[in-house]
Design a protein around this motif. Structure first.
Motif, PDB file in Angstrom:
ATOM      1  N   ARG A  46      -3.798  18.934  -0.843  1.00 53.86           N
ATOM      2  CA  ARG A  46      -3.753  18.081  -2.039  1.00 53.86           C
ATOM      3  C   ARG A  46      -2.491  17.224  -2.022  1.00 53.86           C
ATOM      4  O   ARG A  46      -1.514  17.550  -1.341  1.00 53.86           O
ATOM      5  CB  ARG A  46      -3.810  18.923  -3.313  1.00 53.86           C
ATOM      6  CG  ARG A  46      -2.575  19.756  -3.641  1.00 53.86           C
ATOM      7  CD  ARG A  46      -2.835  20.532  -4.914  1.00 53.86           C
ATOM      8  NE  ARG A  46      -1.783  21.472  -5.249  1.00 53.86           N
ATOM      9  CZ  ARG A  46      -1.019  21.360  -6.337  1.00 53.86           C
ATOM     10  NH1 ARG A  46      -1.149  20.339  -7.156  1.00 53.86           N
ATOM     11  NH2 ARG A  46      -0.116  22.274  -6.598  1.00 53.86           N
ATOM     12  N   SER A  47      -2.541  16.138  -2.757  1.00 47.97           N
ATOM     13  CA  SER A  47      -1.394  15.245  -2.792  1.00 47.97           C
ATOM     14  C   SER A  47      -0.490  15.584  -3.982  1.00 47.97           C
ATOM     15  O   SER A  47      -0.974  16.011  -5.035  1.00 47.97           O
ATOM     16  CB  SER A  47      -1.848  13.787  -2.843  1.00 47.97           C
ATOM     17  OG  SER A  47      -2.645  13.542  -3.985  1.00 47.97           O
ATOM     18  N   ASP A  86     -14.410   2.979   4.888  1.00 48.87           N
ATOM     19  CA  ASP A  86     -13.375   2.951   3.859  1.00 48.87           C
ATOM     20  C   ASP A  86     -12.074   2.459   4.501  1.00 48.87           C
ATOM     21  O   ASP A  86     -11.679   2.924   5.568  1.00 48.87           O
ATOM     22  CB  ASP A  86     -13.184   4.374   3.302  1.00 48.87           C
ATOM     23  CG  ASP A  86     -12.300   4.394   2.057  1.00 48.87           C
ATOM     24  OD1 ASP A  86     -11.486   3.471   1.897  1.00 48.87           O
ATOM     25  OD2 ASP A  86     -12.435   5.331   1.259  1.00 48.87           O
ATOM     26  N   MET A  97       5.652   6.029  -8.408  1.00 46.45           N
ATOM     27  CA  MET A  97       4.227   6.011  -8.067  1.00 46.45           C
ATOM     28  C   MET A  97       3.958   6.507  -6.642  1.00 46.45           C
ATOM     29  O   MET A  97       2.830   6.430  -6.165  1.00 46.45           O
ATOM     30  CB  MET A  97       3.670   4.592  -8.235  1.00 46.45           C
ATOM     31  CG  MET A  97       3.671   4.096  -9.665  1.00 46.45           C
ATOM     32  SD  MET A  97       2.745   5.174 -10.759  1.00 46.45           S
ATOM     33  CE  MET A  97       1.107   4.965 -10.075  1.00 46.45           C
ATOM     34  N   ALA A  98       4.990   6.993  -5.954  1.00 42.09           N
ATOM     35  CA  ALA A  98       4.775   7.498  -4.588  1.00 42.09           C
ATOM     36  C   ALA A  98       3.893   8.739  -4.619  1.00 42.09           C
ATOM     37  O   ALA A  98       3.902   9.512  -5.583  1.00 42.09           O
ATOM     38  CB  ALA A  98       6.117   7.824  -3.937  1.00 42.09           C
ATOM     39  N   ARG A  99       3.139   8.915  -3.549  1.00 43.05           N
ATOM     40  CA  ARG A  99       2.210  10.053  -3.473  1.00 43.05           C
ATOM     41  C   ARG A  99       2.331  10.660  -2.072  1.00 43.05           C
ATOM     42  O   ARG A  99       2.312   9.918  -1.076  1.00 43.05           O
ATOM     43  CB  ARG A  99       0.796   9.526  -3.713  1.00 43.05           C
ATOM     44  CG  ARG A  99      -0.203  10.582  -4.051  1.00 43.05           C
ATOM     45  CD  ARG A  99      -0.449  10.666  -5.544  1.00 43.05           C
ATOM     46  NE  ARG A  99      -1.047  11.960  -5.852  1.00 43.05           N
ATOM     47  CZ  ARG A  99      -1.086  12.489  -7.059  1.00 43.05           C
ATOM     48  NH1 ARG A  99      -0.552  11.858  -8.091  1.00 43.05           N
ATOM     49  NH2 ARG A  99      -1.633  13.657  -7.262  1.00 43.05           N
ATOM     50  N   GLN A 116      -9.227   3.008   3.477  1.00 44.38           N
ATOM     51  CA  GLN A 116      -8.212   4.073   3.389  1.00 44.38           C
ATOM     52  C   GLN A 116      -8.898   5.451   3.454  1.00 44.38           C
ATOM     53  O   GLN A 116      -8.842   6.223   2.494  1.00 44.38           O
ATOM     54  CB  GLN A 116      -7.415   3.976   2.073  1.00 44.38           C
ATOM     55  CG  GLN A 116      -6.482   2.798   2.006  1.00 44.38           C
ATOM     56  CD  GLN A 116      -7.097   1.616   1.306  1.00 44.38           C
ATOM     57  OE1 GLN A 116      -8.031   1.769   0.526  1.00 44.38           O
ATOM     58  NE2 GLN A 116      -6.571   0.444   1.564  1.00 44.38           N
ATOM     59  N   PHE A 156       1.735   9.707   3.491  1.00 45.43           N
ATOM     60  CA  PHE A 156       0.815  10.754   3.924  1.00 45.43           C
ATOM     61  C   PHE A 156       1.038  11.124   5.393  1.00 45.43           C
ATOM     62  O   PHE A 156       1.400  10.282   6.215  1.00 45.43           O
ATOM     63  CB  PHE A 156      -0.641  10.269   3.792  1.00 45.43           C
ATOM     64  CG  PHE A 156      -1.198  10.335   2.386  1.00 45.43           C
ATOM     65  CD1 PHE A 156      -0.375  10.485   1.283  1.00 45.43           C
ATOM     66  CD2 PHE A 156      -2.568  10.242   2.181  1.00 45.43           C
ATOM     67  CE1 PHE A 156      -0.901  10.548  -0.004  1.00 45.43           C
ATOM     68  CE2 PHE A 156      -3.108  10.310   0.898  1.00 45.43           C
ATOM     69  CZ  PHE A 156      -2.277  10.458  -0.202  1.00 45.43           C
ATOM     70  N   VAL A 189       1.483   5.314  -0.776  1.00 45.19           N
ATOM     71  CA  VAL A 189       0.966   6.324   0.149  1.00 45.19           C
ATOM     72  C   VAL A 189       2.065   6.771   1.127  1.00 45.19           C
ATOM     73  O   VAL A 189       2.623   5.963   1.866  1.00 45.19           O
ATOM     74  CB  VAL A 189      -0.234   5.744   0.926  1.00 45.19           C
ATOM     75  CG1 VAL A 189      -0.640   6.674   2.059  1.00 45.19           C
ATOM     76  CG2 VAL A 189      -1.420   5.520  -0.017  1.00 45.19           C
ATOM     77  N   ALA A 229       0.815  -1.224   0.000  1.00 47.97           N
ATOM     78  CA  ALA A 229       0.000   0.000   0.000  1.00 47.97           C
ATOM     79  C   ALA A 229       0.840   1.262   0.000  1.00 47.97           C
ATOM     80  O   ALA A 229       0.433   2.279  -0.567  1.00 47.97           O
ATOM     81  CB  ALA A 229      -0.934   0.008   1.201  1.00 47.97           C
ATOM     82  N   LEU A 249      -7.415   8.908   2.265  1.00 46.65           N
ATOM     83  CA  LEU A 249      -7.212   9.282   0.865  1.00 46.65           C
ATOM     84  C   LEU A 249      -8.143  10.421   0.473  1.00 46.65           C
ATOM     85  O   LEU A 249      -9.230  10.555   1.024  1.00 46.65           O
ATOM     86  CB  LEU A 249      -7.438   8.074  -0.046  1.00 46.65           C
ATOM     87  CG  LEU A 249      -6.426   6.951   0.143  1.00 46.65           C
ATOM     88  CD1 LEU A 249      -6.822   5.759  -0.696  1.00 46.65           C
ATOM     89  CD2 LEU A 249      -5.038   7.418  -0.257  1.00 46.65           C
ATOM     90  N   PRO A 250      -7.704  11.216  -0.504  1.00 48.75           N
ATOM     91  CA  PRO A 250      -8.546  12.337  -0.954  1.00 48.75           C
ATOM     92  C   PRO A 250      -9.908  11.857  -1.430  1.00 48.75           C
ATOM     93  O   PRO A 250     -10.009  10.767  -1.989  1.00 48.75           O
ATOM     94  CB  PRO A 250      -7.750  12.920  -2.105  1.00 48.75           C
ATOM     95  CG  PRO A 250      -6.358  12.464  -1.909  1.00 48.75           C
ATOM     96  CD  PRO A 250      -6.445  11.139  -1.231  1.00 48.75           C
ATOM     97  N   THR A 309      -3.910  23.425   1.019  1.00 50.45           N
ATOM     98  CA  THR A 309      -4.866  22.785   0.101  1.00 50.45           C
ATOM     99  C   THR A 309      -5.103  21.328   0.490  1.00 50.45           C
ATOM    100  O   THR A 309      -6.126  20.760   0.139  1.00 50.45           O
ATOM    101  CB  THR A 309      -4.377  22.793  -1.362  1.00 50.45           C
ATOM    102  OG1 THR A 309      -3.268  21.907  -1.489  1.00 50.45           O
ATOM    103  CG2 THR A 309      -4.001  24.178  -1.826  1.00 50.45           C
ATOM    104  N   ASN A 320       2.708  14.204  -6.542  1.00 47.88           N
ATOM    105  CA  ASN A 320       3.440  13.010  -6.962  1.00 47.88           C
ATOM    106  C   ASN A 320       4.942  13.232  -6.787  1.00 47.88           C
ATOM    107  O   ASN A 320       5.393  14.343  -6.466  1.00 47.88           O
ATOM    108  CB  ASN A 320       3.058  12.586  -8.385  1.00 47.88           C
ATOM    109  CG  ASN A 320       3.479  13.588  -9.439  1.00 47.88           C
ATOM    110  OD1 ASN A 320       4.483  14.282  -9.293  1.00 47.88           O
ATOM    111  ND2 ASN A 320       2.724  13.661 -10.531  1.00 47.88           N
TER     112      ASN A 320
END
Lengths: 80, 284
Positions: B194-195, B278, B155-157, B280, B137, B135, B80, B283-284, B192, B197
């Motif tokens: 927001r995530s 959920d 692909m990391a966020r 997760q 976060f 993820v 994950a 997550l946004p 914000t 990348n």
């Protein structure tokens, strides 16, 4: 093909290839959570792949409530 | 080197310290001068009391083998992602078991403990690398921020979602972001929610290297091997010179977090998060 149709086509192709769903089973108005069988974590993965593919930034808040490919394509097209 | 049992976990000890450890939330091993700290608590390495206890055990052990190690790699064994941050469900559950004053005191105690752990890793006299994927976060992002280098899977966020709960990041994220980045990027990430990348974070200078999917740990190991070629004392002096620890701002962050935490809006936000079905909900 118009630019927006091209964008939509590329999204459908990318989603089909990555989530291993036959391309012909995906249509623009599909709910991609249902059609692709993905959860929110995989949706985040799709977002990152789309950002890489189109070389854009797509803030997550612009995708809140978006669940079909056509609206997703509109959001992306607005960033191209 | 004698295998011993430590509170139910298999460990190996040398005269210098605990060379390897396998816990419920994390593991570590010292090999060829590199310590690898692996996170493996499902679903995504949420940092609750168990992880904190094992992190405290780790930083205690770290002091024992600093003479043998020149580098530390922190990574996740879970698909994950690297880490989804604080265990908010546990935080909510515990805060419901006590009155508001005790809950606030408990949160401050928890934050001060995690800050001691992260400050120790931040200032450790060895070069530290976060090998991240998926993820990353909240508190997970903050854990990566204590490291000297971030090697990121493409692909990391990364995200600081705390404002959605009526809070600010509490594990030292803001002072460390301000140390490393321009204020406009910090405001964007923080305000914000927001995530970003990995490419974005490399462009702004936070991520050191972006690698192909699944390659972050391998590249981190190659980087750690390179670091071993240099004189230790020079590396330590260089790190001390270029990486100040913003202690005053870190303490201020704890104070602001605790002031915000006692508001009803936070309790409401935590309840919504804790009761979400959920898997997760961060997550946004």
């Amino acid at each position: 093909m118009t630019a927006s149709k091209q964008t939509l086509e590329e999204i459908l192709n990318l989603a089909a290839a990555h989530f291993k769903v036959p391309r012909e089973k995906l249509t623009p108005d599909d709910d991609f959570f249902k059609t692709l069988g993905i959860d929110s974590l995989q949706a985040l993965d799709l977002l990152t792949r789309l950002e890489h593919h189109f070389h854009i930034e797509l803030p997550d808040y612009e995708l809140q409530g978006v669940s079909d490919f056509r609206t997703l394509a509109d959001r992306i097209q607005a960033r191209l | 080197m004698n295998p011993v049992r430590d509170e139910g976990h298999v460990t190996k000890e040398t005269g210098q310290g605990m060379e390897s450890f396998r816990g419920e939330a994390l593991s570590w091993e010292l090999k060829d001068g590199v310590i690898e700290l692996a996170l493996h608590r499902s679903p995504c390495n949420e940092i609750g009391s168990l992880t904190l206890e094992e992190l405290e055990k780790f930083v205690h052990a770290l002091e024992g083998f600093q003479d043998e190690a020149h580098a530390l790699i922190i990574y996740s064994e879970l698909k994950a992602g690297f880490c989804a941050g604080a265990d908010l469900r546990e935080l909510y559950r515990r805060s419901q078991e006590m009155d508001r004053q005790d809950a606030a005191k408990g949160v401050r105690d928890y934050l001060e403990r995690i800050h001691r752990v992260l400050n120790t890793i931040d200032a450790a006299p060895l070069t530290t690398i976060a090998a991240v994927h998926g993820v990353t976060f909240g508190g997970g992002f903050e854990l990566a921020l204590v490291c000297d280098l971030i090697v990121a899977d493409k692909m990391a966020r990364f995200c600081f979602p705390e404002l959605r709960l009526g809070l600010i990041p509490g594990f030292g994220g803001i002072p460390r972001l301000k140390r490393d980045l321009g204020n406009a990027v910090v405001r964007d990430l923080l305000l914000t929610g927001r995530s970003f990348n990995a490419t974005k974070l490399q462009q702004v200078g936070l991520v050191s290297q972006i690698v192909a999917e699944g390659e972050a740990l391998r590249v981190a190991r190659a980087t750690a091997a390179q670091l071993g070629k240099f004189d230790r004392q020079t590396s330590i002096a260089a790190k001390e010179f270029i990486k100040p620890i913003p202690y005053e701002e870190l303490q201020r962050e704890i104070d602001i977090f605790c002031e915000l935490f006692v508001r009803p809006a936070v309790e409401s936000g935590l309840r919504k998060f804790a009761e979400s079905e959920d898997a997760q909900p961060y997550l946004p």
